[in-house]
Write a protein that holds these residues in place. Structure first.
Motif, PDB file in Angstrom:
ATOM      1  N   ALA A 189      31.589  32.404  45.527  1.00 17.75           N
ATOM      2  CA  ALA A 189      32.263  33.627  46.001  1.00 17.75           C
ATOM      3  C   ALA A 189      32.132  34.760  44.984  1.00 17.75           C
ATOM      4  O   ALA A 189      31.962  35.922  45.334  1.00 17.75           O
ATOM      5  CB  ALA A 189      33.739  33.342  46.278  1.00 17.75           C
ATOM      6  N   LYS A 190      32.184  34.414  43.696  1.00 19.18           N
ATOM      7  CA  LYS A 190      32.098  35.432  42.649  1.00 19.18           C
ATOM      8  C   LYS A 190      30.666  35.826  42.320  1.00 19.18           C
ATOM      9  O   LYS A 190      30.425  36.849  41.718  1.00 19.18           O
ATOM     10  CB  LYS A 190      32.702  34.874  41.342  1.00 19.18           C
ATOM     11  CG  LYS A 190      34.171  35.097  41.173  1.00 19.18           C
ATOM     12  CD  LYS A 190      34.606  34.670  39.780  1.00 19.18           C
ATOM     13  CE  LYS A 190      34.159  35.611  38.690  1.00 19.18           C
ATOM     14  NZ  LYS A 190      35.160  36.453  38.094  1.00 19.18           N
ATOM     15  N   GLY A 191      29.728  34.921  42.659  1.00 21.84           N
ATOM     16  CA  GLY A 191      28.354  35.123  42.206  1.00 21.84           C
ATOM     17  C   GLY A 191      28.279  34.877  40.711  1.00 21.84           C
ATOM     18  O   GLY A 191      27.580  35.557  39.976  1.00 21.84           O
ATOM     19  N   ARG A 192      29.068  33.867  40.258  1.00 22.41           N
ATOM     20  CA  ARG A 192      29.183  33.608  38.814  1.00 22.41           C
ATOM     21  C   ARG A 192      28.317  32.421  38.420  1.00 22.41           C
ATOM     22  O   ARG A 192      28.290  31.411  39.121  1.00 22.41           O
ATOM     23  CB  ARG A 192      30.641  33.304  38.509  1.00 22.41           C
ATOM     24  CG  ARG A 192      30.952  32.875  37.097  1.00 22.41           C
ATOM     25  CD  ARG A 192      32.462  32.823  36.947  1.00 22.41           C
ATOM     26  NE  ARG A 192      32.911  32.377  35.662  1.00 22.41           N
ATOM     27  CZ  ARG A 192      34.036  32.832  35.097  1.00 22.41           C
ATOM     28  NH1 ARG A 192      34.778  33.731  35.698  1.00 22.41           N
ATOM     29  NH2 ARG A 192      34.425  32.377  33.944  1.00 22.41           N
ATOM     30  N   PRO A 193      27.613  32.504  37.281  1.00 23.53           N
ATOM     31  CA  PRO A 193      26.821  31.358  36.823  1.00 23.53           C
ATOM     32  C   PRO A 193      27.734  30.143  36.617  1.00 23.53           C
ATOM     33  O   PRO A 193      28.837  30.296  36.081  1.00 23.53           O
ATOM     34  CB  PRO A 193      26.237  31.810  35.492  1.00 23.53           C
ATOM     35  CG  PRO A 193      26.454  33.288  35.430  1.00 23.53           C
ATOM     36  CD  PRO A 193      27.589  33.618  36.331  1.00 23.53           C
ATOM     37  N   PRO A 236      39.206  32.077  37.841  1.00 27.18           N
ATOM     38  CA  PRO A 236      38.645  33.163  37.039  1.00 27.18           C
ATOM     39  C   PRO A 236      39.202  34.472  37.585  1.00 27.18           C
ATOM     40  O   PRO A 236      39.982  34.457  38.548  1.00 27.18           O
ATOM     41  CB  PRO A 236      37.142  33.060  37.335  1.00 27.18           C
ATOM     42  CG  PRO A 236      37.087  32.545  38.740  1.00 27.18           C
ATOM     43  CD  PRO A 236      38.320  31.701  38.955  1.00 27.18           C
ATOM     44  N   SER A 237      38.837  35.588  36.997  1.00 34.33           N
ATOM     45  CA  SER A 237      39.282  36.875  37.540  1.00 34.33           C
ATOM     46  C   SER A 237      38.660  37.072  38.927  1.00 34.33           C
ATOM     47  O   SER A 237      37.540  36.628  39.182  1.00 34.33           O
ATOM     48  CB  SER A 237      38.885  37.993  36.583  1.00 34.33           C
ATOM     49  OG  SER A 237      37.523  37.860  36.236  1.00 34.33           O
ATOM     50  N   ALA A 238      39.417  37.762  39.810  1.00 37.45           N
ATOM     51  CA  ALA A 238      39.024  37.827  41.228  1.00 37.45           C
ATOM     52  C   ALA A 238      38.083  38.997  41.523  1.00 37.45           C
ATOM     53  O   ALA A 238      38.293  39.761  42.452  1.00 37.45           O
ATOM     54  CB  ALA A 238      40.274  37.904  42.096  1.00 37.45           C
ATOM     55  N   ASN A 239      37.042  39.128  40.693  1.00 35.18           N
ATOM     56  CA  ASN A 239      36.042  40.171  40.907  1.00 35.18           C
ATOM     57  C   ASN A 239      34.692  39.520  41.151  1.00 35.18           C
ATOM     58  O   ASN A 239      34.507  38.347  40.823  1.00 35.18           O
ATOM     59  CB  ASN A 239      35.946  41.053  39.652  1.00 35.18           C
ATOM     60  CG  ASN A 239      35.742  40.220  38.405  1.00 35.18           C
ATOM     61  OD1 ASN A 239      36.687  39.580  37.920  1.00 35.18           O
ATOM     62  ND2 ASN A 239      34.534  40.177  37.900  1.00 35.18           N
ATOM     63  N   ARG A 240      33.742  40.286  41.701  1.00 30.31           N
ATOM     64  CA  ARG A 240      32.367  39.798  41.740  1.00 30.31           C
ATOM     65  C   ARG A 240      31.856  39.807  40.303  1.00 30.31           C
ATOM     66  O   ARG A 240      32.205  40.690  39.509  1.00 30.31           O
ATOM     67  CB  ARG A 240      31.498  40.721  42.611  1.00 30.31           C
ATOM     68  CG  ARG A 240      31.850  40.663  44.080  1.00 30.31           C
ATOM     69  CD  ARG A 240      31.174  39.528  44.830  1.00 30.31           C
ATOM     70  NE  ARG A 240      29.743  39.727  44.937  1.00 30.31           N
ATOM     71  CZ  ARG A 240      28.888  38.769  45.295  1.00 30.31           C
ATOM     72  NH1 ARG A 240      29.327  37.535  45.557  1.00 30.31           N
ATOM     73  NH2 ARG A 240      27.599  39.014  45.388  1.00 30.31           N
ATOM     74  N   PRO A 256      34.391  44.932  36.682  1.00 31.48           N
ATOM     75  CA  PRO A 256      35.636  44.803  35.917  1.00 31.48           C
ATOM     76  C   PRO A 256      36.637  43.918  36.639  1.00 31.48           C
ATOM     77  O   PRO A 256      36.663  43.882  37.872  1.00 31.48           O
ATOM     78  CB  PRO A 256      36.164  46.238  35.857  1.00 31.48           C
ATOM     79  CG  PRO A 256      35.003  47.119  36.175  1.00 31.48           C
ATOM     80  CD  PRO A 256      34.110  46.325  37.069  1.00 31.48           C
ATOM     81  N   SER A 257      37.467  43.203  35.897  1.00 31.66           N
ATOM     82  CA  SER A 257      38.516  42.372  36.504  1.00 31.66           C
ATOM     83  C   SER A 257      39.454  43.269  37.311  1.00 31.66           C
ATOM     84  O   SER A 257      39.783  44.369  36.868  1.00 31.66           O
ATOM     85  CB  SER A 257      39.318  41.670  35.419  1.00 31.66           C
ATOM     86  OG  SER A 257      38.473  40.834  34.672  1.00 31.66           O
ATOM     87  N   PRO A 258      39.905  42.794  38.488  1.00 31.66           N
ATOM     88  CA  PRO A 258      40.753  43.648  39.329  1.00 31.66           C
ATOM     89  C   PRO A 258      42.215  43.643  38.908  1.00 31.66           C
ATOM     90  O   PRO A 258      42.806  42.600  38.682  1.00 31.66           O
ATOM     91  CB  PRO A 258      40.603  43.030  40.721  1.00 31.66           C
ATOM     92  CG  PRO A 258      40.134  41.641  40.493  1.00 31.66           C
ATOM     93  CD  PRO A 258      39.558  41.526  39.127  1.00 31.66           C
ATOM     94  N   LEU A 274      44.469  43.428  31.113  1.00 29.88           N
ATOM     95  CA  LEU A 274      43.337  42.756  30.465  1.00 29.88           C
ATOM     96  C   LEU A 274      43.557  41.252  30.564  1.00 29.88           C
ATOM     97  O   LEU A 274      44.694  40.791  30.612  1.00 29.88           O
ATOM     98  CB  LEU A 274      43.250  43.114  28.981  1.00 29.88           C
ATOM     99  CG  LEU A 274      42.930  44.549  28.593  1.00 29.88           C
ATOM    100  CD1 LEU A 274      42.835  44.657  27.071  1.00 29.88           C
ATOM    101  CD2 LEU A 274      41.634  45.035  29.223  1.00 29.88           C
ATOM    102  N   GLU A 275      42.466  40.480  30.548  1.00 28.13           N
ATOM    103  CA  GLU A 275      42.580  39.033  30.671  1.00 28.13           C
ATOM    104  C   GLU A 275      43.294  38.424  29.458  1.00 28.13           C
ATOM    105  O   GLU A 275      43.362  39.033  28.395  1.00 28.13           O
ATOM    106  CB  GLU A 275      41.187  38.387  30.799  1.00 28.13           C
ATOM    107  CG  GLU A 275      40.328  38.962  31.897  1.00 28.13           C
ATOM    108  CD  GLU A 275      39.555  40.193  31.478  1.00 28.13           C
ATOM    109  OE1 GLU A 275      39.883  40.764  30.423  1.00 28.13           O
ATOM    110  OE2 GLU A 275      38.640  40.592  32.207  1.00 28.13           O
ATOM    111  N   SER A 276      43.752  37.167  29.648  1.00 24.58           N
ATOM    112  CA  SER A 276      44.525  36.469  28.610  1.00 24.58           C
ATOM    113  C   SER A 276      43.764  36.316  27.289  1.00 24.58           C
ATOM    114  O   SER A 276      42.528  36.303  27.265  1.00 24.58           O
ATOM    115  CB  SER A 276      44.882  35.066  29.119  1.00 24.58           C
ATOM    116  OG  SER A 276      43.697  34.336  29.411  1.00 24.58           O
TER     117      SER A 276
HETATM  118 MG    MG Z   1      36.352  37.487  34.480  1.00 28.92          MG
END
Ligand code: MG
Ligand code: AMP
Length: 352
Positions: free
Chosen positions: A60-64, A147-151, A155-157, A184-186
């Motif tokens: 869904a994210k297109g994440r490696p 993970p963060s809910a962005n493609r 940027p993280s949403p 910003l992320e944790s």
């Molecule tokens: Mg992220």
């Protein structure tokens, strides 16, 4: 796939919110994906103990798939099941900062599938403080990989509208609620070594962590694009948060920074290129561009942190070709802010 968008507002009764969260939790238990708010950014959740769910998150994210996911829990007692052991320093950090924006890395227990940890034998765990997140995690069975809910690469949403922009049609549900305050992320701390190491800076600062565990290192590769060393957090090797235009950070004495930015803006204007500036009010009072993003007054780092990803997305929406940003202090929360800005700029820093 049709994505259900479910708003949870202050006007909702407790019972109605429970009903919505129960439904969201059920989706996770059935192997589906739900985006949900946390105090840092929106997360894209799936059942952390189901390898198929983790595969769906990556798709869904297109994440490696070698970029590991953080497991979110709602109760300290739930940590035990997913890690091999809980060292003293982990206990101290959890006591001090959970629930909150701190992720700790420990040796993983067998029950955690390697798909969730990107093939690593360690696992990253966090207990968020956002009340919606924590109730949702309980209904979802206690272990939500998110993970963060962005493609990937965006940027993280920090707002549901950005989650919708990136993931509508790709996941089962988006929970929309207020309270994403940090932006910003944790902070991520690796506790599998003798001396704990910060592998991603965040809202919880190095100074605050040191007060609890004493000596603490920071992975130097997070500031340096040219390091030959591999970063300790696999995800940090990927270029993140990149706006479509070119972002340049300008470092130096205030007068020279203003002079340089104004010169550059004049140059771009002659070429009919669209320009943007991100800086403190002190700087913005003396510069102009097509798009201006105020980082507030000097030393308001938590304001910059909260707005940063929104600014980057807005620059894209406004089709800005060249952006200039002031360098902020790299102390305290500035460590996290500068880390994200450097990544967004692909480490382009002009010293004037
Ligand atoms: Mg992220
Ligand atoms: P995100 O969920 O997008 O905020 O990214 C999660 C990040 O956590 C990954 O990109 C990694 O950098 C880091 N991470 C997660 N699990 C581990 C782990 N087991 N070891 C090291 N870093 C991790």
């Amino acid at each position: 796939m049709k994505t259900q968008i479910v708003s949870i507002g202050k006007e909702d009764t407790f019972a109605l919110t429970e009903q919505k969260l129960l439904q969201a939790g059920e989706i996770i238990k059935q192997g589906g994906l739900v985006a949900f708010p946390t105090e840092t950014v929106y997360g894209l959740g799936g059942d952390a103990l189901n390898p198929e769910s983790s595969k769906k998150i990556y798709a869904a994210k297109g994440r490696p798939s070698d970029n590991p996911l953080i497991i979110h829990i709602a109760e300290l007692a739930d940590l035990d099941k997913i890690v091999e052991e809980i060292p003293k320093k982990a206990q101290l950090l959890a006591q001090a900062f959970w629930p909150g924006p701190l992720t700790i890395i420990l040796k993983k227990a067998k029950v955690v599938p390697s798909q969730t940890t990107g093939g690593l034998d360690t696992v990253a765990v966090r207990m968020p403080s956002h009340p919606i997140a924590s109730r949702f995690i309980k209904y979802a069975g206690g272990y939500v990989a998110a993970p963060s809910a962005n493609r990937s690469g965006k940027p993280s949403p920090t707002m549901a509208k950005y989650v919708i922009q990136d993931l509508d049609g790709r996941i089962d549900m988006i929970l929309d609620a207020e309270g994403v305050e940090i932006g910003l992320e944790s902070t991520i701390v690796d506790l599998t070594t003798d001396v704990p190491m910060i592998v991603r800076p965040g809202y919880i600062t190095q100074e605050a962590l040191a007060c609890v565990v004493g000596e603490i290192d920071i992975d130097i590769t997070i500031y340096d694009d040219h390091s030959t060393q591999a970063p300790k957090a696999p995800g940090m090797k990927y270029r993140h948060y990149a706006p479509k235009g070119e972002l340049v950070l300008v470092e130096g004495e205030r007068e020279r920074v203003i002079c340089y930015i104004n010169e550059q803006i004049r140059f771009h204007r002659e070429r009919k290129e669209r320009t943007g500036i991100l800086g403190t009010e002190e700087l913005l009072a003396r510069c102009s561009a097509d798009s201006i993003k105020s980082a507030g007054k000097e030393n308001e780092l938590s304001f910059v942190a909260k707005q940063l990803y929104t600014f980057l997305r807005e620059f894209d929406d406004e089709e800005i070709d060249y952006m200039y940003a002031e360098c902020f202090s790299d102390k305290g929360l500035g460590q996290a802010v500068m880390n994200r800005l450097l990544k967004a700029a692909g480490h382009k820093v002009v010293k004037v």
